[in-house]
Design a protein around this motif. Sequence first.
Motif, PDB file in Angstrom:
ATOM      1  N   GLU A 238      39.244   5.347   9.639  1.00  0.00           N
ATOM      2  CA  GLU A 238      37.958   4.661   9.475  1.00  0.00           C
ATOM      3  C   GLU A 238      38.138   3.510   8.491  1.00  0.00           C
ATOM      4  OE1 GLU A 238      35.330   7.654   7.877  1.00  0.00           O
ATOM      5  OE2 GLU A 238      36.552   7.949   6.108  1.00  0.00           O
TER       6      GLU A 238
ATOM      7  N   ILE B 141      30.853   3.913  12.898  1.00  0.00           N
ATOM      8  CA  ILE B 141      30.526   3.769  11.473  1.00  0.00           C
ATOM      9  C   ILE B 141      31.379   2.650  10.872  1.00  0.00           C
ATOM     10  CG2 ILE B 141      29.946   6.219  11.275  1.00  0.00           C
ATOM     11  CD1 ILE B 141      32.605   6.574   9.696  1.00  0.00           C
ATOM     12  N   ASP B 142      31.102   2.344   9.624  1.00  0.00           N
ATOM     13  CA  ASP B 142      31.950   1.487   8.798  1.00  0.00           C
ATOM     14  C   ASP B 142      32.111   0.077   9.359  1.00  0.00           C
ATOM     15  OD1 ASP B 142      32.119   3.796   7.370  1.00  0.00           O
ATOM     16  OD2 ASP B 142      34.295   3.986   7.446  1.00  0.00           O
TER      17      ASP B 142
ATOM     18  N   MET C  53      23.310  10.510   0.958  1.00  0.00           N
ATOM     19  CA  MET C  53      23.339   9.074   0.650  1.00  0.00           C
ATOM     20  C   MET C  53      22.078   8.449   1.234  1.00  0.00           C
ATOM     21  SD  MET C  53      27.368   8.361   1.500  1.00  0.00           S
ATOM     22  CE  MET C  53      27.536   6.915   0.449  1.00  0.00           C
TER      23      MET C  53
ATOM     24  N   ASP D 131      32.142   3.653  -0.983  1.00  0.00           N
ATOM     25  CA  ASP D 131      32.169   2.699   0.129  1.00  0.00           C
ATOM     26  C   ASP D 131      31.881   1.262  -0.300  1.00  0.00           C
ATOM     27  OD1 ASP D 131      32.560   4.941   1.746  1.00  0.00           O
ATOM     28  OD2 ASP D 131      30.430   5.152   2.193  1.00  0.00           O
TER      29      ASP D 131
ATOM     30  N   TRP E  70      25.493   5.192   4.790  1.00  0.00           N
ATOM     31  CA  TRP E  70      26.956   5.212   4.718  1.00  0.00           C
ATOM     32  C   TRP E  70      27.491   3.790   4.538  1.00  0.00           C
ATOM     33  CZ3 TRP E  70      29.680   9.321   8.318  1.00  0.00           C
ATOM     34  CH2 TRP E  70      29.269  10.601   7.941  1.00  0.00           C
TER      35      TRP E  70
ATOM     36  N   HIS F  99      37.673   4.455   1.057  1.00  0.00           N
ATOM     37  CA  HIS F  99      37.104   3.207   1.610  1.00  0.00           C
ATOM     38  C   HIS F  99      37.263   1.978   0.680  1.00  0.00           C
ATOM     39  CE1 HIS F  99      33.972   1.680   4.525  1.00  0.00           C
ATOM     40  NE2 HIS F  99      34.180   0.662   3.713  1.00  0.00           N
TER      41      HIS F  99
HETATM   42  O1  FUB Z   1      30.435   7.539   2.767  1.00  0.00           O
HETATM   43  C1  FUB Z   1      30.384   8.110   4.046  1.00  0.00           C
HETATM   44  C2  FUB Z   1      31.669   7.836   4.791  1.00  0.00           C
HETATM   45  O2  FUB Z   1      32.780   8.328   4.041  1.00  0.00           O
HETATM   46  C3  FUB Z   1      32.014   6.393   5.021  1.00  0.00           C
HETATM   47  O3  FUB Z   1      31.275   5.804   6.057  1.00  0.00           O
HETATM   48  C4  FUB Z   1      33.467   6.455   5.236  1.00  0.00           C
HETATM   49  O4  FUB Z   1      34.149   5.230   5.137  1.00  0.00           O
HETATM   50  C5  FUB Z   1      33.883   7.441   4.157  1.00  0.00           C
HETATM   51  O5  FUB Z   1      34.053   6.790   2.928  1.00  0.00           O
END
Ligand code: FUB
Length: 320
Positions: A203, A156-157, A59, A31, A93, A255
Amino acid sequence: MIKQTLGGLLAAACMLAQAANPLFPKLYTADPAALVDGGRVYLYVGKDDAPAGGKDYLMREWRVYSSCDMKNWTEHGSPLNVQTFGWAKADAWASDIARRDGKYYFYATVEHKAVPGKAIGVAVSDSPTGPFRDARGTALVTNDMTKETDISWDDIDPAVFIDDNGQAYLYWGNRVLKYAKLKPNMVELDGPIHTVGVDKFEEASYLHKHKSVYYLSWSREFPEETAYATGPSATGPWTYRGVIMKKNEGVKTIHHAIVDFNGKSYIFYHNARLPGGGEYRRSVAVEELRYLSDGTIAFVPQTADGPAPNPGPGCKVIRQ
Ligand code: FUB
Protein backbone atom coordinates in the motif's frame (compact mmCIF):
# COMPACT_ATOMS: atom_id res chain seq x y z
CA MET A 1 15.93 4.25 34.25
CA ILE A 2 13.89 7.38 33.56
CA LYS A 3 10.39 6.49 32.44
CA GLN A 4 9.03 8.88 29.78
CA THR A 5 5.29 9.49 29.84
CA LEU A 6 3.13 11.14 27.20
CA GLY A 7 2.49 13.98 29.67
CA GLY A 8 6.21 14.42 30.23
CA LEU A 9 6.91 14.53 26.53
CA LEU A 10 4.08 17.02 26.04
CA ALA A 11 5.51 19.33 28.70
CA ALA A 12 8.94 19.07 27.09
CA ALA A 13 7.50 19.83 23.67
CA CYS A 14 5.76 22.95 24.94
CA MET A 15 9.05 24.24 26.28
CA LEU A 16 11.12 23.29 23.26
CA ALA A 17 11.03 25.56 20.24
CA GLN A 18 12.30 22.81 17.99
CA ALA A 19 10.53 19.48 17.52
CA ALA A 20 12.44 16.22 17.37
CA ASN A 21 10.95 12.90 16.27
CA PRO A 22 8.12 12.00 16.63
CA LEU A 23 7.01 15.46 15.56
CA PHE A 24 3.73 15.84 17.45
CA PRO A 25 3.88 14.46 20.99
CA LYS A 26 0.38 15.71 21.89
CA LEU A 27 -1.41 13.26 19.59
CA TYR A 28 -1.01 9.95 17.86
CA THR A 29 -0.69 10.69 14.15
CA ALA A 30 -0.28 8.60 11.00
CA ASP A 31 -0.18 8.53 7.21
CA PRO A 32 1.67 11.77 6.43
CA ALA A 33 0.93 13.74 3.27
CA ALA A 34 2.99 16.84 2.47
CA LEU A 35 2.77 19.92 0.27
CA VAL A 36 5.36 22.65 -0.23
CA ASP A 37 3.64 25.97 -0.89
CA GLY A 38 4.56 29.61 -0.39
CA GLY A 39 7.80 28.91 1.46
CA ARG A 40 6.21 26.51 3.94
CA VAL A 41 5.77 22.78 4.09
CA TYR A 42 2.24 21.70 5.03
CA LEU A 43 1.93 18.33 6.67
CA TYR A 44 -1.40 16.47 6.79
CA VAL A 45 -1.83 13.54 9.13
CA GLY A 46 -4.60 11.21 10.19
CA LYS A 47 -5.32 11.28 13.93
CA ASP A 48 -5.11 7.87 15.59
CA ASP A 49 -7.78 7.86 18.29
CA ALA A 50 -7.66 4.19 19.25
CA PRO A 51 -7.62 3.65 23.01
CA ALA A 52 -4.70 1.86 24.67
CA GLY A 53 -5.07 -1.79 23.79
CA GLY A 54 -7.45 -0.97 20.91
CA LYS A 55 -7.72 -3.66 18.25
CA ASP A 56 -8.42 -1.55 15.17
CA TYR A 57 -7.92 1.87 13.65
CA LEU A 58 -10.08 4.65 15.05
CA MET A 59 -9.53 7.61 12.74
CA ARG A 60 -12.08 10.39 12.36
CA GLU A 61 -10.24 13.46 11.11
CA TRP A 62 -7.15 14.83 9.47
CA ARG A 63 -4.91 17.46 11.06
CA VAL A 64 -2.62 19.97 9.39
CA TYR A 65 0.65 21.50 10.56
CA SER A 66 3.11 23.76 8.78
CA SER A 67 6.74 24.77 9.06
CA CYS A 68 9.14 27.10 7.27
CA ASP A 69 12.26 25.37 8.61
CA MET A 70 11.35 21.65 9.04
CA LYS A 71 11.87 22.05 12.78
CA ASN A 72 9.29 24.40 14.23
CA TRP A 73 5.76 23.24 13.50
CA THR A 74 2.59 25.32 13.70
CA GLU A 75 -0.72 23.61 14.40
CA HIS A 76 -3.62 24.59 12.14
CA GLY A 77 -6.24 22.26 13.62
CA SER A 78 -8.44 19.89 11.63
CA PRO A 79 -9.33 21.20 8.15
CA LEU A 80 -11.62 18.26 7.36
CA ASN A 81 -12.99 15.01 8.71
CA VAL A 82 -15.10 12.04 7.68
CA GLN A 83 -18.27 14.19 7.75
CA THR A 84 -16.79 16.46 5.06
CA PHE A 85 -17.85 13.66 2.70
CA GLY A 86 -21.62 13.21 3.14
CA TRP A 87 -21.47 9.79 1.46
CA ALA A 88 -18.81 8.47 3.88
CA LYS A 89 -19.40 6.83 7.23
CA ALA A 90 -15.99 6.29 8.89
CA ASP A 91 -12.24 5.95 8.67
CA ALA A 92 -10.16 9.03 7.91
CA TRP A 93 -7.35 6.93 6.47
CA ALA A 94 -4.45 8.03 4.30
CA SER A 95 -4.55 11.12 2.11
CA ASP A 96 -2.56 13.22 -0.32
CA ILE A 97 -2.78 16.80 -1.58
CA ALA A 98 -1.90 18.88 -4.64
CA ARG A 99 -2.22 22.53 -5.63
CA ARG A 100 -3.61 23.50 -9.01
CA ASP A 101 -4.64 26.99 -10.24
CA GLY A 102 -4.64 28.39 -6.71
CA LYS A 103 -6.86 25.64 -5.28
CA TYR A 104 -5.85 22.80 -2.99
CA TYR A 105 -7.19 19.33 -3.75
CA PHE A 106 -7.15 16.84 -0.89
CA TYR A 107 -7.62 13.16 -1.79
CA ALA A 108 -8.73 11.02 1.12
CA THR A 109 -9.53 7.43 1.99
CA VAL A 110 -12.82 6.82 3.81
CA GLU A 111 -15.36 4.04 4.30
CA HIS A 112 -18.32 4.44 1.95
CA LYS A 113 -21.86 4.42 3.40
CA ALA A 114 -23.55 2.72 0.45
CA VAL A 115 -20.87 0.93 -1.60
CA PRO A 116 -19.30 -1.61 0.75
CA GLY A 117 -15.60 -0.96 1.26
CA LYS A 118 -13.13 1.86 1.19
CA ALA A 119 -13.45 4.73 -1.25
CA ILE A 120 -11.45 7.79 -2.26
CA GLY A 121 -12.96 11.25 -2.03
CA VAL A 122 -11.60 14.62 -3.10
CA ALA A 123 -12.09 17.84 -1.17
CA VAL A 124 -11.09 21.34 -2.25
CA SER A 125 -10.08 24.54 -0.50
CA ASP A 126 -8.70 27.98 -1.32
CA SER A 127 -6.12 27.54 1.42
CA PRO A 128 -3.72 24.73 2.36
CA THR A 129 -5.06 24.92 5.90
CA GLY A 130 -8.70 24.62 4.81
CA PRO A 131 -11.54 24.53 5.43
CA PHE A 132 -12.08 21.91 2.73
CA ARG A 133 -15.41 21.00 1.13
CA ASP A 134 -16.34 17.90 -0.82
CA ALA A 135 -15.44 18.75 -4.43
CA ARG A 136 -17.84 16.26 -6.06
CA GLY A 137 -20.53 15.19 -3.61
CA THR A 138 -19.71 11.61 -4.58
CA ALA A 139 -16.67 9.37 -4.28
CA LEU A 140 -13.99 9.59 -6.95
CA VAL A 141 -13.13 5.89 -6.59
CA THR A 142 -15.34 3.20 -5.03
CA ASN A 143 -14.56 -0.41 -4.21
CA ASP A 144 -16.77 -1.71 -7.00
CA MET A 145 -14.70 0.10 -9.65
CA THR A 146 -11.74 -2.26 -9.25
CA LYS A 147 -11.95 -6.04 -9.32
CA GLU A 148 -8.37 -7.28 -8.96
CA THR A 149 -8.83 -8.42 -5.36
CA ASP A 150 -11.87 -9.30 -3.26
CA ILE A 151 -10.75 -7.35 -0.20
CA SER A 152 -12.83 -4.32 0.72
CA TRP A 153 -9.82 -2.06 1.37
CA ASP A 154 -8.01 -2.31 -1.95
CA ASP A 155 -8.96 1.25 -2.98
CA ILE A 156 -7.04 3.21 -0.35
CA ASP A 157 -4.04 5.50 -0.05
CA PRO A 158 -4.41 8.03 -2.86
CA ALA A 159 -1.20 9.63 -4.14
CA VAL A 160 -1.60 12.59 -6.48
CA PHE A 161 1.10 13.85 -8.83
CA ILE A 162 1.02 16.67 -11.39
CA ASP A 163 3.61 16.28 -14.13
CA ASP A 164 5.53 19.18 -15.68
CA ASN A 165 3.19 19.14 -18.70
CA GLY A 166 0.17 19.61 -16.43
CA GLN A 167 -1.10 16.03 -16.63
CA ALA A 168 -2.23 14.88 -13.18
CA TYR A 169 -2.21 11.25 -12.03
CA LEU A 170 -3.79 9.45 -9.12
CA TYR A 171 -2.05 6.32 -7.83
CA TRP A 172 -3.67 4.21 -5.12
CA GLY A 173 -4.28 0.69 -3.88
CA ASN A 174 -3.70 -2.08 -1.42
CA ARG A 175 -2.23 -5.41 -2.61
CA VAL A 176 -2.66 -4.21 -6.20
CA LEU A 177 -1.25 -0.83 -7.26
CA LYS A 178 -3.47 1.17 -9.62
CA TYR A 179 -3.33 4.52 -11.35
CA ALA A 180 -5.50 6.69 -13.56
CA LYS A 181 -5.11 10.08 -15.17
CA LEU A 182 -7.05 12.96 -13.65
CA LYS A 183 -8.85 15.55 -15.75
CA PRO A 184 -7.53 19.13 -15.46
CA ASN A 185 -10.40 19.82 -13.03
CA MET A 186 -8.67 17.37 -10.63
CA VAL A 187 -11.99 15.85 -9.56
CA GLU A 188 -12.65 13.28 -12.31
CA LEU A 189 -10.69 10.31 -13.56
CA ASP A 190 -9.69 10.69 -17.19
CA GLY A 191 -9.68 7.30 -18.90
CA PRO A 192 -9.15 3.76 -17.68
CA ILE A 193 -7.73 2.50 -14.40
CA HIS A 194 -4.40 0.74 -14.96
CA THR A 195 -2.60 -1.72 -12.70
CA VAL A 196 1.13 -1.57 -12.01
CA GLY A 197 3.35 -4.48 -11.02
CA VAL A 198 5.96 -3.52 -8.43
CA ASP A 199 7.79 -5.79 -6.02
CA LYS A 200 5.67 -7.00 -3.06
CA PHE A 201 3.33 -4.02 -3.20
CA GLU A 202 1.28 -3.62 -0.04
CA GLU A 203 0.00 0.00 0.00
CA ALA A 204 1.00 3.67 0.39
CA SER A 205 2.25 4.35 -3.12
CA TYR A 206 3.90 7.73 -3.67
CA LEU A 207 5.00 9.33 -6.93
CA HIS A 208 7.46 12.20 -7.16
CA LYS A 209 10.01 13.63 -9.55
CA HIS A 210 13.52 14.76 -8.68
CA LYS A 211 15.63 16.37 -11.38
CA SER A 212 14.55 14.42 -14.48
CA VAL A 213 13.84 11.09 -12.76
CA TYR A 214 10.41 9.81 -11.67
CA TYR A 215 10.34 7.92 -8.37
CA LEU A 216 7.57 5.51 -7.45
CA SER A 217 7.79 4.44 -3.82
CA TRP A 218 5.52 2.19 -1.76
CA SER A 219 5.13 0.18 1.40
CA ARG A 220 6.63 -3.20 0.51
CA GLU A 221 5.65 -6.48 2.23
CA PHE A 222 3.73 -6.66 5.51
CA PRO A 223 5.10 -5.67 8.01
CA GLU A 224 6.13 -2.84 5.75
CA GLU A 225 9.37 -1.30 4.60
CA THR A 226 9.57 1.63 2.21
CA ALA A 227 10.87 0.64 -1.22
CA TYR A 228 11.17 2.46 -4.53
CA ALA A 229 11.63 2.20 -8.26
CA THR A 230 12.67 4.76 -10.84
CA GLY A 231 11.38 5.42 -14.32
CA PRO A 232 11.51 7.80 -17.27
CA SER A 233 7.87 8.91 -16.99
CA ALA A 234 5.01 9.18 -14.51
CA THR A 235 3.80 5.78 -15.66
CA GLY A 236 7.14 3.98 -15.84
CA PRO A 237 8.40 1.56 -16.94
CA TRP A 238 9.69 1.07 -13.39
CA THR A 239 13.06 -0.33 -12.36
CA TYR A 240 13.23 -1.57 -8.77
CA ARG A 241 15.97 0.24 -6.79
CA GLY A 242 15.71 -1.05 -3.23
CA VAL A 243 14.67 -0.10 0.28
CA ILE A 244 14.61 3.49 1.58
CA MET A 245 13.55 2.76 5.15
CA LYS A 246 13.44 -0.48 7.11
CA LYS A 247 10.42 -1.96 8.90
CA ASN A 248 9.18 -0.39 12.12
CA GLU A 249 9.18 -1.98 15.53
CA GLY A 250 5.80 -2.04 17.25
CA VAL A 251 3.73 -1.19 14.17
CA LYS A 252 3.45 -2.98 10.84
CA THR A 253 2.73 0.08 8.69
CA ILE A 254 5.12 2.93 7.77
CA HIS A 255 3.23 5.16 5.26
CA HIS A 256 5.52 7.87 3.81
CA ALA A 257 5.62 11.08 1.74
CA ILE A 258 8.65 12.69 0.06
CA VAL A 259 9.20 16.39 -0.71
CA ASP A 260 11.93 18.82 -1.74
CA PHE A 261 12.10 21.86 0.52
CA ASN A 262 14.62 24.73 0.70
CA GLY A 263 17.21 22.85 -1.37
CA LYS A 264 17.00 19.60 0.58
CA SER A 265 14.79 16.54 0.39
CA TYR A 266 12.78 14.95 3.18
CA ILE A 267 10.79 11.82 3.91
CA PHE A 268 7.87 11.84 6.33
CA TYR A 269 6.76 8.49 7.74
CA HIS A 270 5.16 7.06 10.86
CA ASN A 271 6.37 4.73 13.58
CA ALA A 272 5.16 3.75 17.04
CA ARG A 273 7.73 5.58 19.13
CA LEU A 274 5.48 7.87 21.14
CA PRO A 275 4.95 6.47 24.65
CA GLY A 276 1.90 4.21 24.58
CA GLY A 277 2.25 3.90 20.81
CA GLY A 278 1.53 0.80 18.75
CA GLU A 279 -0.30 -0.61 15.76
CA TYR A 280 -3.20 1.82 16.04
CA ARG A 281 -1.44 4.63 17.94
CA ARG A 282 1.23 5.82 15.54
CA SER A 283 3.40 8.91 15.36
CA VAL A 284 4.63 10.89 12.37
CA ALA A 285 8.32 11.71 12.00
CA VAL A 286 10.63 13.22 9.38
CA GLU A 287 14.16 12.64 8.14
CA GLU A 288 16.37 14.20 5.52
CA LEU A 289 16.52 12.09 2.34
CA ARG A 290 19.61 12.16 0.15
CA TYR A 291 19.99 11.35 -3.54
CA LEU A 292 23.30 9.85 -4.62
CA SER A 293 25.06 11.10 -7.76
CA ASP A 294 23.56 8.26 -9.82
CA GLY A 295 20.03 9.33 -8.85
CA THR A 296 19.44 6.50 -6.40
CA ILE A 297 18.19 7.26 -2.89
CA ALA A 298 20.45 6.59 0.10
CA PHE A 299 18.96 4.35 2.80
CA VAL A 300 17.32 6.54 5.47
CA PRO A 301 17.75 5.54 9.13
CA GLN A 302 15.08 6.69 11.58
CA THR A 303 16.48 9.15 14.11
CA ALA A 304 15.33 10.73 17.35
CA ASP A 305 16.65 14.17 16.41
CA GLY A 306 15.19 14.50 12.91
CA PRO A 307 16.66 16.91 10.39
CA ALA A 308 18.59 20.09 11.19
CA PRO A 309 16.64 23.36 10.94
CA ASN A 310 16.45 24.48 7.30
CA PRO A 311 14.84 27.93 7.18
CA GLY A 312 14.20 29.43 3.76
CA PRO A 313 14.30 33.13 2.92
CA GLY A 314 11.70 35.04 4.92
CA CYS A 315 11.06 32.12 7.26
CA LYS A 316 9.11 33.36 10.27
CA VAL A 317 8.44 30.80 12.95
CA ILE A 318 4.82 31.14 14.06
CA ARG A 319 4.79 30.62 17.81
CA GLN A 320 1.53 29.57 19.44
O1 FUB B 1 -4.06 4.47 8.57
C1 FUB B 1 -4.83 3.47 7.96
C2 FUB B 1 -4.01 2.73 6.93
O2 FUB B 1 -2.84 2.19 7.55
C3 FUB B 1 -3.46 3.55 5.80
O3 FUB B 1 -4.42 3.85 4.82
C4 FUB B 1 -2.33 2.72 5.34
O4 FUB B 1 -1.41 3.37 4.51
C5 FUB B 1 -1.73 2.29 6.66
O5 FUB B 1 -0.86 3.27 7.16
